[in-house]
Design a protein around this motif. Structure first.
Motif, PDB file in Angstrom:
ATOM      1  N   TYR A  62       0.848  -1.192   0.000  1.00  0.00           N
ATOM      2  CA  TYR A  62       0.000   0.000   0.000  1.00  0.00           C
ATOM      3  C   TYR A  62       0.883   1.241   0.000  1.00  0.00           C
ATOM      4  N   THR A  63       0.568   2.202  -0.865  1.00  0.00           N
ATOM      5  CA  THR A  63       1.298   3.456  -0.914  1.00  0.00           C
ATOM      6  C   THR A  63       0.475   4.534  -0.220  1.00  0.00           C
ATOM      7  N   THR A  64       1.062   5.165   0.780  1.00  0.00           N
ATOM      8  CA  THR A  64       0.316   6.121   1.582  1.00  0.00           C
ATOM      9  C   THR A  64      -0.040   7.373   0.784  1.00  0.00           C
ATOM     10  N   VAL A  65      -1.185   7.945   1.137  1.00  0.00           N
ATOM     11  CA  VAL A  65      -1.641   9.194   0.534  1.00  0.00           C
ATOM     12  C   VAL A  65      -1.834  10.217   1.637  1.00  0.00           C
ATOM     13  N   LYS A  66      -1.998  11.466   1.276  1.00  0.00           N
ATOM     14  CA  LYS A  66      -2.195  12.534   2.245  1.00  0.00           C
ATOM     15  C   LYS A  66      -3.435  12.252   3.096  1.00  0.00           C
ATOM     16  N   GLY A  67      -3.272  12.342   4.397  1.00  0.00           N
ATOM     17  CA  GLY A  67      -4.398  12.095   5.294  1.00  0.00           C
ATOM     18  C   GLY A  67      -4.429  10.709   5.887  1.00  0.00           C
ATOM     19  N   ASP A  68      -3.537   9.822   5.449  1.00  0.00           N
ATOM     20  CA  ASP A  68      -3.527   8.459   5.983  1.00  0.00           C
ATOM     21  C   ASP A  68      -3.080   8.427   7.437  1.00  0.00           C
ATOM     22  N   THR A  69      -3.620   7.464   8.181  1.00  0.00           N
ATOM     23  CA  THR A  69      -3.146   7.136   9.525  1.00  0.00           C
ATOM     24  C   THR A  69      -2.984   5.627   9.592  1.00  0.00           C
ATOM     25  N   LEU A  70      -2.104   5.160  10.462  1.00  0.00           N
ATOM     26  CA  LEU A  70      -1.938   3.713  10.615  1.00  0.00           C
ATOM     27  C   LEU A  70      -3.224   3.070  11.095  1.00  0.00           C
ATOM     28  N   TYR A  71      -3.933   3.741  11.984  1.00  0.00           N
ATOM     29  CA  TYR A  71      -5.207   3.196  12.487  1.00  0.00           C
ATOM     30  C   TYR A  71      -6.188   3.021  11.329  1.00  0.00           C
ATOM     31  N   GLY A  72      -6.293   4.048  10.460  1.00  0.00           N
ATOM     32  CA  GLY A  72      -7.226   3.975   9.345  1.00  0.00           C
ATOM     33  C   GLY A  72      -6.860   2.891   8.335  1.00  0.00           C
ATOM     34  N   ILE A  73      -5.548   2.739   8.048  1.00  0.00           N
ATOM     35  CA  ILE A  73      -5.103   1.722   7.103  1.00  0.00           C
ATOM     36  C   ILE A  73      -5.371   0.331   7.659  1.00  0.00           C
ATOM     37  N   ALA A  74      -5.021   0.123   8.941  1.00  0.00           N
ATOM     38  CA  ALA A  74      -5.225  -1.187   9.570  1.00  0.00           C
ATOM     39  C   ALA A  74      -6.704  -1.547   9.608  1.00  0.00           C
ATOM     40  N   GLU A  75      -7.558  -0.561   9.866  1.00  0.00           N
ATOM     41  CA  GLU A  75      -8.993  -0.813   9.910  1.00  0.00           C
ATOM     42  C   GLU A  75      -9.530  -1.146   8.518  1.00  0.00           C
ATOM     43  N   ARG A  76      -9.030  -0.445   7.511  1.00  0.00           N
ATOM     44  CA  ARG A  76      -9.481  -0.656   6.132  1.00  0.00           C
ATOM     45  C   ARG A  76      -9.132  -2.065   5.644  1.00  0.00           C
TER      46      ARG A  76
END
Length: 251
Positions: A62-76
């Motif tokens: 996954y390539t991070t984008v502006k506004g990403d958080t680890l919590y949000g990525i892990a939840e997604r």
């Protein structure tokens, strides 16, 4: 802070727990051996449940984008172990501060989602990015914050500004020092809230129901996280008192 019961001045005590790092482990399951009742009726052994679960976990990039958080990525991605495991797996790329996510960083993400779902998640559409950015805290991609009370307050104030939550540095600092003396792991084990099973926690001493109700999406869902605690408490104070600056005692 109190959502119910009388809130009194906090007595603090450290908790033996970590804010950022969490250990991982696996549990060994003891399963009965399946034997054949006769030589000609041998039954194939079933794979252990742990092995079956492990086989369902995949890794995607996954390539991070502006506004990403680890919590949000892990939840997604439904990542086993949550954001802590995601940070551990990508510590070299992310560094020590899990709240600072730069744009364009490639992460190895464990996911339990099916192939197409996981693939879609790794390349978010413009509409999904837009909808998430409305609810998610936009992390500063160029600013860094020291890992101390001053840095926590300044990071919280940037997040508050992005979400329209009022509050000054002086107002936050004054209430933090009264409530917890600056200890993010402070917990109140003696007042009426504690007696009711919901002790006040963290820098600004929120009880769990209040933290959950006023938590700002994108910050850690953990009342002991200093930035998340400040933002949630200030959000609560804004709704009830107009601003954390108007709070001069137990609230």
């Amino acid at each position: 802070m109190a959502a119910r019961g009388k809130h009194r001045r906090t007595r603090t005590s450290p908790l033996t727990r970590g804010v950022i790092a969490a250990g991982t482990g696996t549990a060994a399951l003891a399963l009965p051996l399946l034997g054949a009742t006769t030589a000609s009726a041998a039954q194939p052994a079933k794979a252990p449940a742990a092995a079956q679960a492990a086989s369902q976990v995949k890794s995607v990039t996954y390539t991070t984008v502006k506004g990403d958080t680890l919590y949000g990525i892990a939840e997604r991605y439904d990542t086993p172990g949550g954001w802590r495991q995601l940070h551990k797996d990508n510590h070299k790329a992310l560094g020590d501060n899990p709240r600072l996510i730069h744009e364009g960083v490639e992460l190895k993400v464990r996911t339990t989602k099916a192939g197409k779902t996981a693939d879609k998640a790794s390349t978010p559409t413009k509409s999904s990015q837009s909808s998430r950015s409305v609810a998610r805290v936009i992390q500063a991609s160029v600013k860094t914050y020291p890992n101390n009370l001053d840095g926590w307050i300044r990071e919280a104030m940037d997040i508050m500004a992005q979400n329209g939550i009022p509050g000054s540095y002086e107002g936050i600092h004054r209430n933090v020092m009264r409530e917890s003396s600056g200890n993010p792991l402070a917990v109140n084990n003696w007042d009426s809230n504690a007696a009711a099973g919901t002790p006040s926690k963290g820098l600004l001493q929120t009880i769990d129901p209040t933290f959950q109700a006023y938590h700002v999406a994108g910050t850690a869902f953990d009342p002991y996280d200093p930035v998340a605690n400040i933002v949630a408490a200030c959000n609560y104070a804004a709704q009830r008192y107009g601003s954390i600056d108007n709070v001069w005692g137990a609230y």
